[in-house]
Enzyme design. Structure first.
Site, mmCIF file in Angstrom:
data_model
loop_
_atom_site.group_PDB
_atom_site.id
_atom_site.type_symbol
_atom_site.label_atom_id
_atom_site.label_comp_id
_atom_site.label_asym_id
_atom_site.label_seq_id
_atom_site.Cartn_x
_atom_site.Cartn_y
_atom_site.Cartn_z
ATOM 1 N N GLY A 1 0.802 -1.222 0.000
ATOM 2 C CA GLY A 1 0.000 0.000 0.000
ATOM 3 C C GLY A 1 0.833 1.268 0.000
ATOM 4 N N ASP B 1 -0.867 -11.547 8.932
ATOM 5 C CA ASP B 1 -2.268 -11.246 8.616
ATOM 6 C C ASP B 1 -2.888 -10.665 9.889
ATOM 7 O OD1 ASP B 1 -4.970 -11.178 8.110
ATOM 8 O OD2 ASP B 1 -5.091 -13.223 7.331
ATOM 9 N N TYR C 1 -8.892 -2.106 3.971
ATOM 10 C CA TYR C 1 -9.737 -2.077 2.785
ATOM 11 C C TYR C 1 -10.061 -0.618 2.486
ATOM 12 C CZ TYR C 1 -13.579 -3.549 -0.301
ATOM 13 O OH TYR C 1 -14.412 -3.763 -1.374
ATOM 14 N N ASP D 1 -11.637 10.580 7.555
ATOM 15 C CA ASP D 1 -12.652 11.629 7.656
ATOM 16 C C ASP D 1 -14.050 11.101 7.381
ATOM 17 O OD1 ASP D 1 -12.304 11.111 4.951
ATOM 18 O OD2 ASP D 1 -12.234 13.225 4.351
ATOM 19 N N TYR E 1 -17.846 2.050 4.683
ATOM 20 C CA TYR E 1 -16.427 2.252 4.939
ATOM 21 C C TYR E 1 -16.238 3.090 6.202
ATOM 22 C CZ TYR E 1 -11.663 4.003 4.365
ATOM 23 O OH TYR E 1 -10.360 4.336 4.568
ATOM 24 N N LYS F 1 -14.430 2.097 9.854
ATOM 25 C CA LYS F 1 -13.339 2.848 10.470
ATOM 26 C C LYS F 1 -13.694 3.274 11.897
ATOM 27 C CE LYS F 1 -9.985 2.789 7.573
ATOM 28 N NZ LYS F 1 -8.677 2.211 7.985
#
Length: 734
Positions: free
Chosen positions: A449, A475, A500, A540, A563, A567
């Site tokens: 990433g 993992d 993700y 955010d 999403y 978070k």
């Protein structure tokens, strides 16, 4: 020499003048306003404070009218705290407007102020009438940086002599009140090394000149002194030089202000350097660069400078400034190496009294030698971007040293940048001596990433041991895998950048919950069991966008999409399992090392002459990835915990971001088309206003500054194949 090595400290207190502008560091740092800063210093175990009883501040307009109120309150507080001051009267200044360093009456005027100060504070037992007289003479009389902006040997010699004569007369006035008052004379004693024999004469001259202030005070400058002829040719009279030799005023403590950038290297092999570095002395052309950046051999450092002063003068010594404008671990290493050098010399019988942590509350604009007021801030023991000032890891280390304890941070024992191979910026002179990075590692997840790779890159630059792990190596959602990785590498911290990030697909993809919630929860529980620090990332997208001002850490989350909900759940899971975890909310990444980000791809499209379409009605706080990583690592080393917002300071729409980036890159923003977010065909709901700000501290630079650095960094990166532009509201955190 009796008693242990003392910890001293001081606020950066320069009041220098550039033209008609006075720059006061105590006002910029807030030390001027905060009385309780003295309590903060005392709580660390500081025995003495270099206290700014500065002439320009106390009697700025009229020498007959001194306003002692500010100093009265603070010196009374220091007495109550049991902390002794070293009173400084002039710190890189030229004095108030009614005098300057070339004024023939400067010494007498300074002495009159010193007499008034001593009468006001008769119990003060240590004074520095003029800080670094030779360094100030160079900047004010030789290079023209500071008032009175002299350029040449005559101006240099006059400004130096006036400061030395002023010191002598000031101490005489002070000792009329307190005969036992001590002179703590500070100076920067950086050494100059020549690259070739052709420049040995210039290096020899500069290495003699660096002692001039102290040699004059100690009565060493007689007709036999190697600098006598130079001083006479530059305007010094024999009478004033002999008067100093006949009435010496030797320091009671020689204070060495030690900076890695003060060690200089002169090289006449111009072809090895860019042309903007070329200079000279009228006889030879050469460059003058930091020794650490070109010389293969290690610097002598603190030990060498202390030994030189001890051997030259036979007087007690102290490190009176030790500061490094750098990342947190490098600041820790600089202080720890200073302390070890001082302790080692004391064990050999040298009279080393103290190590002073300078810039207790940081410095402003020293990257330009305080010639431009741009707000460039370097934290010290405390970071004053927070209110009240936030103690950094440097404060924790200083307190341990004052108690006679070794560092308990895993990053202090590693070599500093001045000892590692990456310090070399130009062709190496001589055989390279370099120390390898060592110590407990940081584990970084998310090897493929943007954020994980950026952490690995900057850990490499900062000399932080690390391992960048793929999913196969750890993992985060598999408890056995996490346990095995922690047992294998025994890290002091884990930085979790895995997750993700496909905001629209997250609406119905179960992998989102596994990667973003289950993984951080498993990792937090394991880190808590093993006493390992954890840094995780949020977004955010945990907010609903109904607020009309940037969101703060204490604002209530209310995510609009899956999403964002993942978070928020991850934040709660991490802090529940590991209350000392650090959770960073951020947004809208752009950076120079990964081409797949909105800013990079928008600029690529503009260069091809293509139209860029972006949302005009969705507001974010863009985040420059190098700034995010560096700030996060500093907070991790500072042992900060809880939720922090880290993003650039501005709130802009995606379309505005594209226009700002275009202008920074010198491109025409006319091809940027702002549209309503609803026309972009996005599945997941987005907050219309998701800007972030911090109530804890403002650690991130301005967006304009970040974009300018991005353009420079991106140009230095090798070109990569173009890719399609991502939607301008894509999730980019972790």
């Amino acid at each position: 020499m009796s008693g242990p090595l003392e910890l001293w400290a001081g606020p950066e207190c320069t009041v220098n003048r550039v033209g008609d502008q006075f720059h006061d560091q105590t006002v910029l740092s807030g030390f001027h306003q905060r009385l309780d800063d003295l309590d903060r210093l005392a709580a660390l175990g500081v025995r003495r404070i270099r206290f700014p009883l500065l002439w320009e501040r106390t009697a700025p307009d009229d020498p007959q009218h001194c306003d002692w109120r500010w100093a009265d309150e603070r010196l009374q507080r220091l007495r109550a705290l049991g902390v002794r001051p070293v009173l400084g009267l002039l710190h890189h200044g030229s004095g108030p407007r009614y005098t300057d360093l070339t004024d023939a009456q400067f010494p007498a005027k300074l002495a009159r102020y010193a007499a008034a100060a001593a009468a006001r504070y008769p119990d003060a037992d240590a004074w520095t009438p003029v800080n670094e007289p030779l360094t100030t003479a160079r900047f004010s009389g030789l290079y023209g940086h500071w008032y009175p902006h002299g350029r040449g040997d005559r101006a240099f010699v006059r400004t130096l002599l006036n400061q030395v004569l002023g010191t002598v007369e000031a101490m005489a006035a002070i000792r009329e009140v307190n005969p036992q008052a001590q002179l703590v004379q500070t100076e920067d004693l950086g050494f100059v090394t020549p690259a070739t024999p052709a420049l040995a004469y210039q290096a020899d001259f500069e290495n003699l000149r660096r002692w001039l202030g102290l040699d004059l005070l100690t009565g060493r400058v007689t007709p036999q002194h190697p600098m006598w002829d130079y001083l006479r040719s530059a305007g010094a009279t024999a009478d004033e030089l002999l008067r100093l030799a006949d009435r010496p005023c030797p320091p009671d403590i020689v204070g060495i202000n030690s900076y890695v950038t003060s060690e200089r290297f002169l090289d006449d092999r111009l072809a090895l350097y860019p042309e903007h570095l070329w200079g000279g002395n009228g006889r030879h052309r050469y460059v003058d660069v930091e020794t650490a950046r070109v010389q293969g051999a290690h610097l002598g450092g603190f030990r060498t400078r202390l030994c030189e002063a001890c051997e030259r003068y036979g007087l007690p010594v102290a490190i009176t400034e030790a500061h490094l404008g750098a990342t947190r671990e490098e600041q820790l290493r600089w202080l720890w190496q200073a302390w070890r050098a001082a302790e080692g010399l004391r064990e050999e019988g040298r009279d080393v009294r103290a190590v002073t942590v300078w810039a207790a509350f940081g410095t402003f604009d020293w990257d330009s030698l305080v010639t431009r007021m741009q707000g460039h801030y370097e934290p010290g023991l405390w970071d004053v971007s927070a209110s009240p000032p936030r103690p950094t890891a440097l404060a924790h280390l200083a307190a341990r040293l004052a108690r006679g304890e070794a560092p308990d941070t895993p990053v202090a024992d590693a070599p500093g940048w001045w000892q590692r191979e990456l310090r070399i910026l130009y062709p190496c002179h001589g055989e390279l001596e370099a120390l390898a990075v060592c110590g407990q590692p940081i584990l970084i997840t998310g090897a493929t990433g943007t954020l994980g790779c950026a952490f690995a890159r900057l850990c490499e630059q900062r000399g932080l041991a690390y391992h960048l792990l793929s999913r196969a190596e750890m993992d985060v959602a598999d408890a056995e895998s996490v346990e095995a990785a922690l047992a294998r590498w025994r890290p002091w911290a884990v930085v979790n950048t895995a997750g993700y990030v496909r905001l629209d697909e997250a609406e119905d993809d179960p992998r989102c919950w596994r990667e973003n919630v289950d993984g951080p929860a498993v990792l937090a529980r394991a880190c808590a069991r093993h006493g390992v620090r954890l840094l995780g990332f949020s977004s955010d997208q945990v907010f609903d966008g109904t607020k009309a001002a940037p969101y703060l850490e204490s604002d209530a989350p209310a995510p609009l999409n899956a999403y964002g909900r993942s978070k928020l759940a991850a934040e709660e899971a991490m802090l529940s399992a590991a209350p000392d975890a650090l959770v960073v909310r951020t947004a809208a990444f752009f950076g120079p090392w990964d081409r797949y980000n909105f800013v990079t791809l928008a600029l690529d499209a503009l260069r091809r002459g293509e139209t860029v379409t972006a949302a005009e009605d969705q507001v974010v706080s863009p985040t420059y990835v190098p700034d995010l990583v560096n700030a996060s690592l500093d907070l991790l080393i500072d042992r900060e915990r809880g939720i922090w917002h880290l993003a650039q300071r501005e709130a802009v729409s995606w379309a505005q971001l594209a226009r700002l980036a275009a202008r920074a890159a010198g491109l025409d923003p006319a091809l940027i088309r702002g549209v309503h977010g609803s026309t972009l065909g996005l599945r997941a709901a987005r907050p219309a206003y998701a800007a972030l700000a911090s109530e804890r501290a403002q650690l991130m630079p301005r967006l304009e500054d970040a974009l300018a650095r991005y353009v420079r960094e991106a140009q230095a990166e090798p070109a990569r194949p173009a890719r399609s532009l991502p939607q301008a509201t894509e999730a980019v955190a972790a």
